[in-house]
Design a protein around this motif. Structure first.
Motif, PDB file in Angstrom:
ATOM      1  N   ILE A 146       0.836  -1.199   0.000  1.00 45.60           N
ATOM      2  CA  ILE A 146       0.000   0.000   0.000  1.00 45.60           C
ATOM      3  C   ILE A 146       0.871   1.249   0.000  1.00 45.60           C
ATOM      4  CG2 ILE A 146      -1.656   1.335   1.371  1.00 45.60           C
ATOM      5  CD1 ILE A 146      -2.812  -1.423   2.251  1.00 45.60           C
ATOM      6  N   GLY A 147       1.981   1.214   0.741  1.00 45.83           N
ATOM      7  CA  GLY A 147       2.906   2.344   0.757  1.00 45.83           C
ATOM      8  C   GLY A 147       3.485   2.629  -0.612  1.00 45.83           C
ATOM      9  N   ILE A 148       3.862   1.573  -1.342  1.00 42.98           N
ATOM     10  CA  ILE A 148       4.393   1.750  -2.701  1.00 42.98           C
ATOM     11  C   ILE A 148       3.313   2.304  -3.619  1.00 42.98           C
ATOM     12  CG2 ILE A 148       5.218   0.495  -4.740  1.00 42.98           C
ATOM     13  CD1 ILE A 148       6.769  -1.309  -2.763  1.00 42.98           C
ATOM     14  N   THR A 203       1.067   8.108 -10.906  1.00 43.80           N
ATOM     15  CA  THR A 203       0.905   6.908 -11.723  1.00 43.80           C
ATOM     16  C   THR A 203       0.585   5.723 -10.812  1.00 43.80           C
ATOM     17  OG1 THR A 203       1.881   5.601 -13.491  1.00 43.80           O
ATOM     18  CG2 THR A 203       3.352   6.254 -11.705  1.00 43.80           C
ATOM     19  N   THR A 204       0.406   4.549 -11.408  1.00 37.24           N
ATOM     20  CA  THR A 204       0.131   3.328 -10.651  1.00 37.24           C
ATOM     21  C   THR A 204       1.031   2.212 -11.171  1.00 37.24           C
ATOM     22  OG1 THR A 204      -1.575   2.573 -12.178  1.00 37.24           O
ATOM     23  CG2 THR A 204      -2.299   3.974 -10.347  1.00 37.24           C
ATOM     24  N   LEU A 205       1.117   1.136 -10.407  1.00 36.29           N
ATOM     25  CA  LEU A 205       1.913  -0.017 -10.841  1.00 36.29           C
ATOM     26  C   LEU A 205       1.389  -0.597 -12.152  1.00 36.29           C
ATOM     27  CD1 LEU A 205       2.700  -2.035  -7.590  1.00 36.29           C
ATOM     28  CD2 LEU A 205       4.321  -1.120  -9.226  1.00 36.29           C
ATOM     29  N   GLU A 206       0.082  -0.635 -12.304  1.00 31.62           N
ATOM     30  CA  GLU A 206      -0.505  -1.198 -13.524  1.00 31.62           C
ATOM     31  C   GLU A 206      -0.073  -0.406 -14.754  1.00 31.62           C
ATOM     32  OE1 GLU A 206      -2.483  -0.374 -10.778  1.00 31.62           O
ATOM     33  OE2 GLU A 206      -2.399  -2.418 -10.011  1.00 31.62           O
ATOM     34  N   ILE A 207      -0.094   0.901 -14.657  1.00 36.27           N
ATOM     35  CA  ILE A 207       0.326   1.742 -15.782  1.00 36.27           C
ATOM     36  C   ILE A 207       1.806   1.532 -16.071  1.00 36.27           C
ATOM     37  CG2 ILE A 207       0.681   4.127 -16.550  1.00 36.27           C
ATOM     38  CD1 ILE A 207      -1.887   4.858 -14.978  1.00 36.27           C
ATOM     39  N   LEU A 208       2.631   1.493 -15.036  1.00 33.81           N
ATOM     40  CA  LEU A 208       4.077   1.324 -15.231  1.00 33.81           C
ATOM     41  C   LEU A 208       4.421  -0.029 -15.839  1.00 33.81           C
ATOM     42  CD1 LEU A 208       5.475   2.927 -11.974  1.00 33.81           C
ATOM     43  CD2 LEU A 208       5.636   3.818 -14.293  1.00 33.81           C
ATOM     44  N   ARG A 209       3.708  -1.046 -15.462  1.00 27.58           N
ATOM     45  CA  ARG A 209       3.989  -2.389 -15.994  1.00 27.58           C
ATOM     46  C   ARG A 209       3.649  -2.492 -17.483  1.00 27.58           C
ATOM     47  NH1 ARG A 209       6.969  -4.211 -12.017  1.00 27.58           N
ATOM     48  NH2 ARG A 209       5.939  -4.521 -10.046  1.00 27.58           N
ATOM     49  N   ASN A 210       2.737  -1.637 -17.967  1.00 27.68           N
ATOM     50  CA  ASN A 210       2.313  -1.681 -19.365  1.00 27.68           C
ATOM     51  C   ASN A 210       3.040  -0.683 -20.261  1.00 27.68           C
ATOM     52  OD1 ASN A 210       0.436  -3.742 -18.896  1.00 27.68           O
ATOM     53  ND2 ASN A 210      -1.073  -2.261 -18.163  1.00 27.68           N
ATOM     54  N   VAL A 211       3.973   0.087 -19.702  1.00 29.23           N
ATOM     55  CA  VAL A 211       4.718   1.069 -20.486  1.00 29.23           C
ATOM     56  C   VAL A 211       5.990   0.409 -21.000  1.00 29.23           C
ATOM     57  CG1 VAL A 211       5.967   3.256 -20.364  1.00 29.23           C
ATOM     58  CG2 VAL A 211       3.788   3.013 -19.204  1.00 29.23           C
ATOM     59  N   SER A 212       6.268   0.563 -22.291  1.00 28.77           N
ATOM     60  CA  SER A 212       7.438  -0.104 -22.871  1.00 28.77           C
ATOM     61  C   SER A 212       8.726   0.709 -22.692  1.00 28.77           C
ATOM     62  CB  SER A 212       7.196  -0.380 -24.355  1.00 28.77           C
ATOM     63  OG  SER A 212       6.973   0.846 -25.023  1.00 28.77           O
TER      64      SER A 212
END
Length: 194
Positions: free
Chosen positions: A8-10, A20-29
């Motif tokens: 939750i802290g991250i 931003t969110t982890l989901e967005i970062l994971r989908n960025v090339s």
């Protein structure tokens, strides 16, 4: 439970610090703005115009008692900086580790001496209280003498005069702060990382 608090802290760090969110970062090339090297921390490069870049290494995610960042993280940050465009003239590093810091060994030694002296005085006082109470028990005044010693201990102890000086664990409060300093012996290896 603590893993969930960390997760939750991250999530909150990414949301409120980087929008931003982890989901967005994971989908960025591409990883030109915010990126991870070891999969643990999130670092950033922010352009302040064509000639200035701010580098923000994440000094929280891999931190423990022996390191601020892992070796692979250090080794992975410098190639990112080396690949900056030639128009960049200034590279500003935002780091939480001080580059210049005072040595506070003398203050730590004084705090240790005071803590040791405080423990010796407390031990002697407690022994004196037990002996006096035992002697007073012979004449039937053990309760009166014992309560007198307890009153003095309360007036001077953690909740009394020493309340602002002692930590909840009975140590000198500033000693804990000195242990957190970058000059403390537990952090010497961090300073000499190649």
């Amino acid at each position: 439970m603590f893993k969930n608090i960390g997760r939750i802290g991250i999530d909150m760090y990414l949301l409120f610090q980087h929008h931003t969110t982890l989901e967005i970062l994971r989908n960025v090339s591409t990883d030109t703005d915010i990126f991870t090297i070891t999969g643990t921390g999130w670092h950033f490069l922010k352009y302040l115009g064509p000639a200035v870049v701010v580098v923000g290494p994440d000094g929280r995610s891999e931190r423990n008692q022996h390191q601020v960042m892992a070796g692979p993280t250090y080794q992975g940050l410098f190639p990112k900086v080396a690949l900056l465009p030639p128009s960049v003239q200034h590279c500003i590093w935002m780091i939480s580790v001080p580059l210049i810091y005072p040595r506070l060994e003398a203050a730590e030694q004084i705090a240790h001496t005071v803590a040791t002296g405080k423990k010796a005085v407390t031990g002697t006082y407690n022994l004196l209280g037990k002996v006096t109470s035992s002697v007073a028990g012979v004449v039937g005044a053990k309760g009166v003498v014992g309560s007198g010693f307890d009153s003095v201990k309360k007036a001077v102890g953690k909740s009394g005069l020493m309340g602002g000086i002692l930590s909840p664990f009975g140590d000198i409060d500033v000693l804990d702060e000195l242990r957190d300093q970058w000059t403390h012996e537990s952090k010497v290896e961090i300073h000499s990382f190649p």
